[in-house]
Design a protein around this motif. Structure first.
Motif, PDB file in Angstrom:
ATOM      1  N   GLU A 138       0.829  -1.199   0.000  1.00  0.00           N
ATOM      2  CA  GLU A 138       0.000   0.000   0.000  1.00  0.00           C
ATOM      3  C   GLU A 138       0.871   1.260   0.000  1.00  0.00           C
ATOM      4  N   GLY A 139       1.862   1.275   0.881  1.00  0.00           N
ATOM      5  CA  GLY A 139       2.762   2.424   0.953  1.00  0.00           C
ATOM      6  C   GLY A 139       3.589   2.561  -0.303  1.00  0.00           C
ATOM      7  N   GLY A 140       4.050   1.425  -0.832  1.00  0.00           N
ATOM      8  CA  GLY A 140       4.909   1.439  -2.004  1.00  0.00           C
ATOM      9  C   GLY A 140       4.235   2.004  -3.236  1.00  0.00           C
ATOM     10  N   LYS A 141       2.923   1.760  -3.338  1.00  0.00           N
ATOM     11  CA  LYS A 141       2.181   2.281  -4.500  1.00  0.00           C
ATOM     12  C   LYS A 141       2.337   3.790  -4.621  1.00  0.00           C
ATOM     13  N   GLU A 142       2.343   4.469  -3.487  1.00  0.00           N
ATOM     14  CA  GLU A 142       2.520   5.923  -3.497  1.00  0.00           C
ATOM     15  C   GLU A 142       3.834   6.310  -4.167  1.00  0.00           C
ATOM     16  N   GLY A 143       4.844   5.469  -3.930  1.00  0.00           N
ATOM     17  CA  GLY A 143       6.177   5.761  -4.454  1.00  0.00           C
ATOM     18  C   GLY A 143       6.203   5.827  -5.966  1.00  0.00           C
ATOM     19  N   VAL A 144       5.434   4.935  -6.622  1.00  0.00           N
ATOM     20  CA  VAL A 144       5.405   4.919  -8.090  1.00  0.00           C
ATOM     21  C   VAL A 144       4.851   6.241  -8.604  1.00  0.00           C
ATOM     22  N   ASN A 145       3.714   6.644  -8.071  1.00  0.00           N
ATOM     23  CA  ASN A 145       3.108   7.909  -8.512  1.00  0.00           C
ATOM     24  C   ASN A 145       4.022   9.087  -8.249  1.00  0.00           C
ATOM     25  N   MET A 146       4.655   9.044  -7.077  1.00  0.00           N
ATOM     26  CA  MET A 146       5.511  10.147  -6.680  1.00  0.00           C
ATOM     27  C   MET A 146       6.661  10.326  -7.668  1.00  0.00           C
ATOM     28  N   ALA A 147       7.294   9.225  -8.052  1.00  0.00           N
ATOM     29  CA  ALA A 147       8.427   9.311  -8.979  1.00  0.00           C
ATOM     30  C   ALA A 147       7.992   9.948 -10.288  1.00  0.00           C
ATOM     31  N   PHE A 148       6.800   9.575 -10.777  1.00  0.00           N
ATOM     32  CA  PHE A 148       6.348  10.134 -12.049  1.00  0.00           C
ATOM     33  C   PHE A 148       5.946  11.601 -11.922  1.00  0.00           C
ATOM     34  N   SER A 149       5.362  11.966 -10.778  1.00  0.00           N
ATOM     35  CA  SER A 149       4.978  13.366 -10.642  1.00  0.00           C
ATOM     36  C   SER A 149       6.199  14.262 -10.443  1.00  0.00           C
ATOM     37  N   LEU A 150       7.307  13.663 -10.000  1.00  0.00           N
ATOM     38  CA  LEU A 150       8.540  14.441  -9.836  1.00  0.00           C
ATOM     39  C   LEU A 150       9.237  14.720 -11.162  1.00  0.00           C
ATOM     40  N   LEU A 151       9.025  13.824 -12.126  1.00  0.00           N
ATOM     41  CA  LEU A 151       9.775  13.878 -13.378  1.00  0.00           C
ATOM     42  C   LEU A 151       9.787  15.262 -14.043  1.00  0.00           C
ATOM     43  N   PRO A 152       8.624  15.884 -14.302  1.00  0.00           N
ATOM     44  CA  PRO A 152       8.683  17.195 -14.965  1.00  0.00           C
ATOM     45  C   PRO A 152       9.442  18.267 -14.174  1.00  0.00           C
ATOM     46  N   PHE A 153       9.335  18.216 -12.853  1.00  0.00           N
ATOM     47  CA  PHE A 153      10.051  19.203 -12.031  1.00  0.00           C
ATOM     48  C   PHE A 153      11.555  19.044 -12.202  1.00  0.00           C
ATOM     49  N   LEU A 154      12.009  17.799 -12.086  1.00  0.00           N
ATOM     50  CA  LEU A 154      13.444  17.531 -12.216  1.00  0.00           C
ATOM     51  C   LEU A 154      13.931  17.858 -13.616  1.00  0.00           C
ATOM     52  N   LEU A 155      13.161  17.408 -14.621  1.00  0.00           N
ATOM     53  CA  LEU A 155      13.593  17.608 -16.005  1.00  0.00           C
ATOM     54  C   LEU A 155      13.720  19.096 -16.323  1.00  0.00           C
ATOM     55  N   GLY A 156      12.718  19.859 -15.940  1.00  0.00           N
ATOM     56  CA  GLY A 156      12.761  21.298 -16.214  1.00  0.00           C
ATOM     57  C   GLY A 156      13.980  21.948 -15.594  1.00  0.00           C
ATOM     58  N   MET A 157      14.204  21.659 -14.339  1.00  0.00           N
ATOM     59  CA  MET A 157      15.318  22.286 -13.633  1.00  0.00           C
ATOM     60  C   MET A 157      16.654  21.841 -14.218  1.00  0.00           C
ATOM     61  N   MET A 158      16.789  20.535 -14.485  1.00  0.00           N
ATOM     62  CA  MET A 158      18.077  20.032 -14.981  1.00  0.00           C
ATOM     63  C   MET A 158      18.402  20.563 -16.367  1.00  0.00           C
TER      64      MET A 158
END
Lengths: 177, 196
Positions: free
Chosen positions: A36-56
């Motif tokens: 249950e907790g781990g499922k959150e991690g998958v979504n989190m990684a994908f929602s982080l992607l645009p933030f990281l990509l833009g900044m990098m």
């Protein structure tokens, strides 16, 4: 050194052990909770992607164009006035902006000047005692959708500056040339 | 703020490249870094799933509140806005603990959970006082054992790879302390501004 490596290798397995034993003690369905907790991690990684990509990408343009190096050349004489060794100036500017670039520079400095030289020790201390402010702010604010950052960046960068100055002073005192 | 910084880094870079004749490198850096960002995010999946899964178990087992209770006196002073037994405290402490032991990849998921909880408390898309304090402490780094640096020093045949642990700890202490101080100063400045 042995104690340090032993502690770091034992740490994570021991944390897992304590958590699982505590869960068993309370008769919790630990596997189901983990999933249950781990499922959150998958979504989190994908929602982080645009933030990281833009900044990098933006940082990469600044570095790739040579503008960052020009900036470093511009600021260097000023920092040297305050007793910052010229070799260390690029690292101190890059450290809060890009973690990978800073690690690369630290490695390069240690390789060139030797790990036990003044520059090598200073680079090591600086690398360890501050963190990549831009990355932390991007990831943490990005993950929870905070749009207005308030004073976070200013506070973070000021703390970095103080950390860098502290590193120089302490290394100069402890490992007097 | 972040919008200006983000845009100006790219704009300055591109204008500089026009003068400097380094458009080629800009193009290369552009797509390489986009690629790197995707790889980094995908690499984060394993870490996030593992630690968030484990932390869910720890939270249900009551371990986070135990941790929060032990360090209560220090942390309640740092984060006066957060109620004492709020789950945010537990996550903040696990983030600090993971950082102290150099478990960087465990620290990030716990930090994100802490931010989530703090957002629940503030109910707004603005950074709250506690969030700024939390980030200030995180950006000043809390490492006790800089494992990566020690590894690099060993690789280049240092006579004493760990000799920098002491200086790193002192520098970290000073920068963390400074971060807390600067954070407080900015907070009081904000309070004064809103009063006027």
């Amino acid at each position: 050194m042995n104690i340090v490596t032993t502690v770091s290798t034992w740490m994570i397995p021991l944390i897992i052990l304590v958590i699982l034993v505590a869960a068993a003690w309370k008769r919790l369905p630990s596997y189901e909770l983990f999933v249950e907790g781990g499922k959150e991690g998958v979504n989190m990684a994908f929602s982080l992607l645009p933030f990281l990509l833009g900044m990098m990408v933006s940082i990469a343009i600044l570095r790739g164009s040579g503008a960052l190096d020009a900036l470093i050349n511009l600021i260097s004489p000023l920092l040297e006035l305050f007793g910052v060794p010229p070799e260390i100036v690029p690292l101190s500017i890059v450290r809060p902006i890009s973690g990978t670039a800073a690690l690369g520079m630290t490695t390069e400095l240690i390789k060139t000047y030797g790990p036990d030289s003044f520059i090598g020790r200073l680079a090591s201390t600086m690398q360890g005692s501050t963190d990549t402010t831009f990355y932390i702010i991007t990831v943490y604010f990005g993950a929870v959708g905070i749009r207005k950052m308030g004073d976070a960046l200013k506070v973070g960068l000021l703390a970095d500056l103080i950390g860098i100055i502290a590193s120089i002073v302490i290394v100069s005192i402890v490992f007097a040339k | 703020m972040v919008n200006y910084i983000w845009a100006s880094m790219a704009v300055i870079g591109i204008i500089f490249a026009m003068v400097n004749g380094s458009m080629e490198q800009v193009n290369q850096a552009l797509f390489e870094s986009a690629d790197d960002a995707v790889m980094l995010s995908i690499g984060l999946i394993s870490v996030l799933v593992f630690w968030l899964g484990l932390m869910k178990v720890a939270e249900e087992a009551g371990l986070l509140s135990v941790l929060a209770k032990i360090f209560k006196p220090v942390v309640t002073r740092l984060f006066p806005e957060i109620p004492k037994d709020h789950p945010a405290m537990g996550y903040i402490l696990s983030n600090f603990t993971a950082n102290l032991f150099g478990l960087g990849n465990a620290a990030t998921p716990m930090g994100i959970k802490a931010m989530e909880q703090m957002k629940k408390l503030s109910k707004s898309d603005q950074a709250s006082r506690s969030m700024i304090t939390f980030l200030a402490i995180n950006t000043s780094s809390l490492t006790l054992i800089p494992a990566t640096v020690i590894a690099i020093r060993m690789k280049y045949d240092s006579a004493a790879p760990t000799e920098i642990v002491g200086t790193t700890i002192i520098a970290t202490l000073i920068s963390s302390f400074a971060a807390i101080l600067v954070d407080r100063l900015f907070y009081y400045r904000r309070v004064r501004k809103t009063k006027k």
